[in-house]
Design an enzyme around this catalytic site. Structure first.
Site, short mmCIF file in Angstrom:
data_model
loop_
_atom_site.label_atom_id
_atom_site.label_comp_id
_atom_site.label_asym_id
_atom_site.label_seq_id
_atom_site.Cartn_x
_atom_site.Cartn_y
_atom_site.Cartn_z
N LYS A 1 0.84 -1.20 0.00
CA LYS A 1 0.00 0.00 0.00
C LYS A 1 0.87 1.26 0.00
CE LYS A 1 -3.86 -0.41 2.22
NZ LYS A 1 -4.80 -0.61 3.35
N ARG B 1 -3.24 3.12 8.69
CA ARG B 1 -3.53 1.80 8.11
C ARG B 1 -2.27 0.96 8.06
NH1 ARG B 1 -8.25 2.22 4.45
NH2 ARG B 1 -8.73 4.44 4.28
N GLY C 1 -8.47 -7.36 5.02
CA GLY C 1 -9.26 -7.53 6.23
C GLY C 1 -8.45 -8.03 7.41
N MET D 1 -5.52 -6.62 8.79
CA MET D 1 -4.88 -5.64 9.64
C MET D 1 -5.89 -4.62 10.15
SD MET D 1 -1.84 -6.24 10.04
CE MET D 1 -0.80 -7.49 9.36
N ARG E 1 -3.90 -1.26 -6.39
CA ARG E 1 -3.05 -2.47 -6.32
C ARG E 1 -3.48 -3.39 -7.45
NH1 ARG E 1 -5.73 -4.48 -0.61
NH2 ARG E 1 -7.85 -4.51 -1.37
N HIS F 1 -15.89 -9.05 1.97
CA HIS F 1 -14.90 -9.96 2.54
C HIS F 1 -15.06 -11.38 2.00
CE1 HIS F 1 -13.31 -12.75 5.62
NE2 HIS F 1 -12.31 -11.88 5.64
N SER G 1 12.75 -42.25 -9.64
CA SER G 1 11.55 -41.44 -9.42
C SER G 1 11.52 -41.14 -7.93
CB SER G 1 10.31 -42.22 -9.84
OG SER G 1 9.16 -41.49 -9.51
N CYS H 1 7.45 -38.01 -8.02
CA CYS H 1 6.07 -38.47 -8.12
C CYS H 1 5.32 -38.34 -6.81
CB CYS H 1 6.01 -39.90 -8.63
SG CYS H 1 6.79 -41.07 -7.52
N TYR I 1 11.37 -34.77 -15.14
CA TYR I 1 9.92 -34.59 -15.13
C TYR I 1 9.37 -34.48 -13.72
CZ TYR I 1 9.46 -39.54 -13.87
OH TYR I 1 9.52 -40.75 -13.23
#
Lengths: 885, 885
Positions: B27, B96, B105, B107, B352, B468, B776, B843, B863
């Site tokens: 912020k 704030r 919601g 803080m 934001r 909210h 694997s 895996c 992979y």
């Protein structure tokens, strides 16, 4: 150049020497060495262990090997002037196995090889003893059929028994030449009928099959079992020694025997041995006839009336004395020598470093140092640390009431009590159910190994000090009374009769392997006493070793025993054992069932005085030595009540119903308790438990200090998987300790550290070490998690794993260096990067195992900690590790 | 130079910028950035996150920080011409929180700070609105008492309710200036009485305590919970934004609102927002009043009759349009903008990157690429892979019968059914017992986070698209219907009334978050459908990624789903699941109870055709793709019967008694099954089991090949702890395969490899790799053993561990890179030393988790394999990993 597979030894030319054990086996290397020394060794040759491996690979003996064997055989013919399979002057061979290390009774042997319808005539004429010749042929057939043809020879044996019965005689010696000749025909007929194969006449065919049989015998179940028990590599293979036969059984001017250059039981410097007139070597070790002493020094209660070799054959005995002195001087160690006398001529068949009791081993080593034959360092390296084990076992209480039943040979020292078992199967079964057993046998054979392992001690009715039972029991460090001829054993009926009494399987007896006595019932024992030689020897070990030796002890009594054995502190004091005592367990259970922290604290307050008292006792026992105390480790459900009475008591105390007790117990159940809510996880979730323990330790330490004791407490936080756990608990611990210091107006030095027993703790050791004054490696649990192997459950498949040689050793016995050891080494290195002053040690079972201790030394740990009775083993192992370094 | 703790932003001078999020919070950084852009941002300053950490350390705001705050405050006074606490022209502030990432919601915030008996007069005169001034003062007291003084304000609220009742009015707006003035006195009196502290008059005292309260709020339970759910580091701290107040509630020429530069639900390129006339910003997100649409594009069923901002304040709306275009162009992303209009003047309070649904995120990213604003690579990095999850959930079957109960706002897409729960506690409890629940609330608040996590979906009676419930549900990827005003909820009585029907807690309902519809009962769902934008986006991901993506699938159906989601093969096919099917389980049990290998083989023969059939189906589904099949892994006791019926059936089939069944079952019990007789240990002890499976695989592969399918089977041997296990089983496997090739006169290509899931396998990987075509990594079990942590048992203490920040993340969710990851990396490197051509993959569950996939990419695995629904997440994660590299 092609590989050399065969090595000759004879008085003209010998190709091997004692250094070549790996290639020629222990026996082959020694035959070569003795031959080089100019001793009267029957000529022969050795087929190498490499040839065995080659055979295993190809499943046949290669042509090159056969060619080399033939050449070596021709050389023996030349030097001996005899001819293989000859009808005039036949050359006969013994074919014996011989591995890198001695494996007594494990390998099959063939004697008199080369006999056939032709050579039997030759032997008869040559010896002028037809009866001997046919008896030898008969023996050869029987042995060959058994070992090489894998024929069940009970059929042959019963034919012999039938014949003896028909002749109305009891002893083999009563049979005539014609009897043996007839028997040979019958044997051959039976073999053809039963196997469909004729018995080979061609001596070379006999030889190839015999060599092959020795190679195969490397992998027979008995041999595998023996290797497993003795940690021998399955991949070494065996050599084959083909040696010209000499005969101890050609008549009364012949004999065979075994002797030791010092007494293998006590280590006393006296020539010691047994022999049999007119016998083959196998007869002595088989324990079928009780042998005579070679000299007065060798006499014992059961053979003292017999004629010694010194008396019977004084000249040959004199030669034997010269030989033994030469051999001991050469090998610088007590020798175990096999000899045969053929028509008054002495032959040496084998020499090796003699097996001995641990007490004898220590005495011999110390004596050899004092005789300036060995250095202290050489002496230290001579003793297998595991052998010390048998010195440390309890002995019979001399003041206890005893009912002596019989006396046999003191074949392996130590005392043992247990239930009588007549078979190995019974011994195994009873032992699995937790019973202590004594194996009672006519005589033992290699098939009995597992039963011997399962037993506390072994008692045999037949056999001498070098019988199978005696040799193997000494190797195992188990008490053994052998050759106790007063026993009448009917193992089929399960009855032992002795001293006019009858005992059944399961009845208790006690044996004293140091005296040969057998007693009725269970007799109390007292701790082992340690003699001066031992103390001297161990003091040398202490001079050499770099590792500190501590002990695992949970109470002052164990601490005392360990101190006596030379422990220099406690490496692991497990606090949970203290929780189980009857007056405390209820408070422990109240604590576990508490719903709130407040209730938990109330229960813990009841425990505090007990814990404090425990620690005061331990600090007192360990004055001025470090005491490492592990905070609570097992999951709480281990403390829960099992019986309904206990549950009712707890329900009453908590004022809840039995139903609720059961429900809560259910909730505490874990699928994998080993990986569950235990160790520092308890400390993180219920810090008040650990803080009660810390308070008990520190208050006990301050009170002990005030009483004049020097305290060195080390607080160990177990089962860390993440540095933050330790950081959190260390902070809380130090905070509390500072509070106690203020309360008491006094302070003590202390350490806070952790047990490294999870792979992640080892891997992240650099981070963990920042909050640790010490690392103590808990290699039991580290082995479980590194292998993913539960110690409680692995019994179902671990034997199979060892049979298949998948795990070379049980990783719970010998530290797995490439896996678990890697983590230990890694953790030490990483930990010291961030905390160079950190102290490191090991406190798992491995802390008392020689190969593991060697590893601990190599990677630079500061100490090992083991159970009290293993402390001397650890001291010696640590010294050997330092010497080898 | 001393540390700079405070950063000013105003139209004359701005010290921060958007890059300084870590220091100024999201912020703060954006306020600075907007201020620099010349947008109408109320002047103020930001106290840095470092100051928060400094506060945490010292437990007080240091004098240096206070000094810097005062200087910055004087600067605001200067540029605004107002004075803090002044009775003529008072400067008021909002205080704030603002962390590095948005935590909606979470803080606590204080508005109107600086009000006191003096400045309320100033505000009244300045605005010529006494009622507004005293209302503002009253609001300030209430908020300040709650947030800063930690006072339970229900006492204040009930006083207000009493007053309204006494006045006979329902709305706050009906109260007069005097009413508010009186209330202020009453409030102050109550506060003094209840807390013993007077309400502070000194504006600086107010400020210090307010800043401190924001710092403290970083560690309030809601914030901690939010961070845990969202994997936010607890050690970042929050900044404090102190900004001069503007008022959207000074009258009807005032308003406040929230707008998005594109539609956050669909991603459509249209300006979209909600506003309230005469309100403070908190009123919009609190969901207490249903807000109006800012323009026609923002209309929906519940607000379509309301006046748009475009209609109500056309000029100001025009300014807002200019601002949003400037902001989106500047940030190159959809913006979520908070604005306030004070007496027709527009102020931008915050911008934001807007939260959005996954579908919207994909569409916006693809659109921005097509609008040439972003590159493909930037677009790929914009999407949080976890967000894709919500695209892949099933939707309601359009053909299913439905009973519509009501319609609300389509607040978060996806469909969900479950039992009604009126409280978070109930939702948590039911969910723990395995029930699926829908949380039904008037509105949600941060206290409801855990209940929302436990629920399948959320339904609220009040609140808009930015309420909210809506914002949080979208973040969680859970379906949500918000502002469904037809609902009458009595959560105390546990009753929901809607459409003339009454529902109790536990009754089933279904919501469709994409349409806002609420239905009676459970409605069947069908798999998610994927649109063109998604396909295009994922094709970009596939172009970028280096990792192959496979799936874990045990049957052809799962394989099909995964194929559709882009899987390129099967990384883990677990064969044990196949054993549980009713027609097979009896044969499995016969096999387990077999006494001999022969009996075991007989039972296995019955299983062979079933297994073969399974594999044929899978090979068909995975034509031309690799299929990795793991041989039997769990301990055999997992297959044993539980009910007496099953036991009786088995007893009958085996012709033994129930008693014997129970006894044998007892014998198979394990203390730690996780570390027990399972995996390749079964293969070693009962090779015939594995060989049946190998036969089934290979015969299935050959038959599939003959049917024209290209098969690529990979046979995986699990739970290796020692290379010799693999060597032994690989040899047996290859031997059997060669036999089958001969039998069938046909052959196929195949691989034999292993799962690395025990620390020792990883450590000794160089040895293991010699017998492995692939590794694997089974990171589930590897996590269990590396941590010594049972997944089944850790639930009891893992939450405590996360609360105490001992484990930063649940290691079963995100791969622990420093411990488990170390072993994976080590094993890959060591393995490739002896087998450079080895294929490697993962895996475990981690194969579908973005941070773990990033790690797999970094260490060079070939992979990852994950559950079918996570395949797209894995594809994107792999692409991002490659792009970041």
């Amino acid at each position: 150049m092609s590989t050399k597979w065969v090595y000759s030894f004879n008085y003209k030319r010998t190709e091997g020497n004692r250094e070549m054990k790996n290639l020629l086996g222990g026996k082959g290397a020694n035959l070569a060495e003795m031959s080089s020394l100019g001793l009267p060794v029957p000529p022969g040759f050795t087929v190498s262990t490499d040839a065995c491996l080659d055979y295993e690979k190809n499943n046949s003996i290669s042509d090159v090997i056969k060619e080399q064997v033939k050449e070596a055989l021709l050389e023996v013919e030349k030097v001996s002037g005899k001819k293989f399979g000859d009808d005039a002057n036949p050359l006969l061979f013994s074919v014996r196995s011989g591995a890198r290390v001695s494996m007594p009774g494990m390998m099959d042997t063939v004697l008199n090889l080369g006999m056939n319808e032709k050579s039997v005539q030759g032997l008869a004429e040559l010896t002028n003893n037809e009866r001997f010749a046919w008896d030898s042929y008969r023996r050869f057939i029987q042995m060959y059929a058994n070992v090489v043809m894998e024929f069940n020879i009970s059929l042959l044996e019963s034919t012999l028994e039938d014949l003896k019965e028909a002749r109305g005689c009891h002893l083999d010696t009563e049979l005539t030449a014609q009897d043996w000749k007839d028997l040979v025909s019958v044997y051959k007929k039976i073999i053809v009928e039963e196997t469909g194969q004729r018995f080979p006449e061609d001596p070379y065919e006999q030889l190839w099959l015999a060599i092959e049989a020795v190679f195969k015998s490397w992998n027979n179940p008995r041999a595998i079992k023996y290797r497993e028990i003795n940690d021998i590599d399955h991949h070494w293979g065996t050599a084959v020694n083909v040696q010209s036969m000499v005969f101890g059984n050609m008549g009364d001017d012949c004999a065979t025997g075994v002797c030791f250059t010092r007494d293998p039981s006590t280590g006393d410097k006296k020539f010691f041995g047994e022999y049999l007139i007119n016998a083959q070597g196998e007869d002595v070790v088989a324990g079928i006839r009780t042998p005579a002493p070679i000299n007065d020094d060798s006499k014992n209660i059961s053979n003292k009336e017999m004629k010694t070799l010194e008396e019977a054959m004084p000249k040959t005995f004199g030669e034997l004395v010269e030989v033994y002195q030469k051999l001991e001087a050469h090998y610088k160690d007590m020798q175990d020598i096999e000899f045969t006398i053929e028509k008054d001529k002495l032959f040496i068949l084998q020499t090796r470093n003699g097996k001995r009791t641990a007490a004898a081993a220590i005495k011999i080593a110390v004596d050899l140092v004092e005789e300036n034959i060995l250095t202290k360092e050489e002496a230290l390296l001579r003793i297998d640390p595991e052998d010390i084990n048998q010195l440390l076992h309890p002995r019979l209480d001399p003041d206890a009431e005893k009912t002596l039943l019989a006396s046999g040979l003191p074949a392996s020292p130590g005392a043992a009590s247990g239930e009588i078992c007549f078979t190995s199967e019974a011994a195994n079964m009873k032992a699995e159910n937790g019973a202590k057993v004594i194996l009672v046998r006519q005589e033992t054979s290699p098939e009995d190994i597992s039963g011997m392992v399962a037993s506390e001690g072994i008692l045999t009715a037949r056999g001498g000090m070098t019988s199978h039972a005696a040799v193997v029991a000494r190797g195992m460090g188990k008490p053994c009374v052998a050759g106790c001829s007063e026993l009448s054993i009917n193992s089929g009926a399960g009855i032992l009769k002795v001293a006019g009494k009858e005992f059944k399987e399961g009845d208790p007896i006690t044996i004293n392997g140091a005296t040969g006595e057998v007693f009725e019932g269970i007799i109390p024992t007292i701790a082992a006493s340690i003699d001066d030689k031992f103390e001297k020897f161990m003091s040398w070990a202490d001079e050499c070793r770099k590792l500190e030796i501590r002990t695992n002890a949970d109470n002052p009594e164990d601490a005392q025993v360990a101190l006596k054995f030379g422990a220099k502190g406690i490496g692991l004091c497990r606090t949970e054992h203290m929780f189980f005592e009857p007056e405390r367990i209820l408070a422990v259970r109240e604590m576990i069932f508490a719903n709130t922290e407040t209730d938990r604290r109330l229960a813990l307050e009841k425990l505090l005085p007990y814990q404090k008292e425990d620690f005061i006792g331990i600090f007192k026992a360990m004055d001025n030595l470090p005491v490492n105390i592990r905070l609570l480790d097992p999951p709480l459900h281990e403390f829960l009540p099992h019986t309904n009475d206990e549950k009712a008591e707890l329900a009453g105390s908590l004022d809840i119903t039995l139903e609720e007790i059961n429900q809560r117990q259910e909730r505490l159940h874990e699928f994998n308790p080993m990986l569950g809510h235990r160790g520092c996880r308890l400390g993180v979730t219920y810090p008040e438990i650990y803080m009660m323990q810390v308070r008990a330790i520190v208050e006990a330490a301050i009170e002990s200090k005030n009483a004049g004791i020097t305290v060195k407490p080390e607080i160990m936080i177990p089962l860390i998987s993440e540095a933050k756990e330790l950081e959190f608990l260390r902070e809380k611990t130090i905070e509390l300790i500072n509070t106690i210091f203020e309360e008491k107006g006094s302070s003590i030095d202390y350490k806070v550290g952790t047990m490294i027993e999870l792979p992640r703790a080892a891997i992240t050791a650099a981070e963990v070490a920042k909050s640790a004054d010490f690392f103590s490696f808990g290699t039991n649990d580290l082995t479980q998690t590194t292998y993913g192997l539960s110690r409680d459950d692995s019994g179902k498949f671990l034997p199979e794993y060892q049979n298949r040689a998948i795990y070379p050793k049980d990783p719970f016995v010998a530290l797995d260096q490439s896996g678990v050891g890697f983590l230990v080494d890694f953790a030490v290195k990483e930990g010291k990067k961030t905390n160079s002053s950190m102290h490191t040690g090991i406190c798992g079972e491995h802390g008392g195992e020689p190969s593991s201790i060697d590893f601990c030394h190599k990677i630079g740990l500061d100490y090992v900690s083991c159970s009290p009775y293993r402390v001397p083993i650890a001291r010696l192992s640590a010294a050997q590790a330092a010497l080898r370094d």
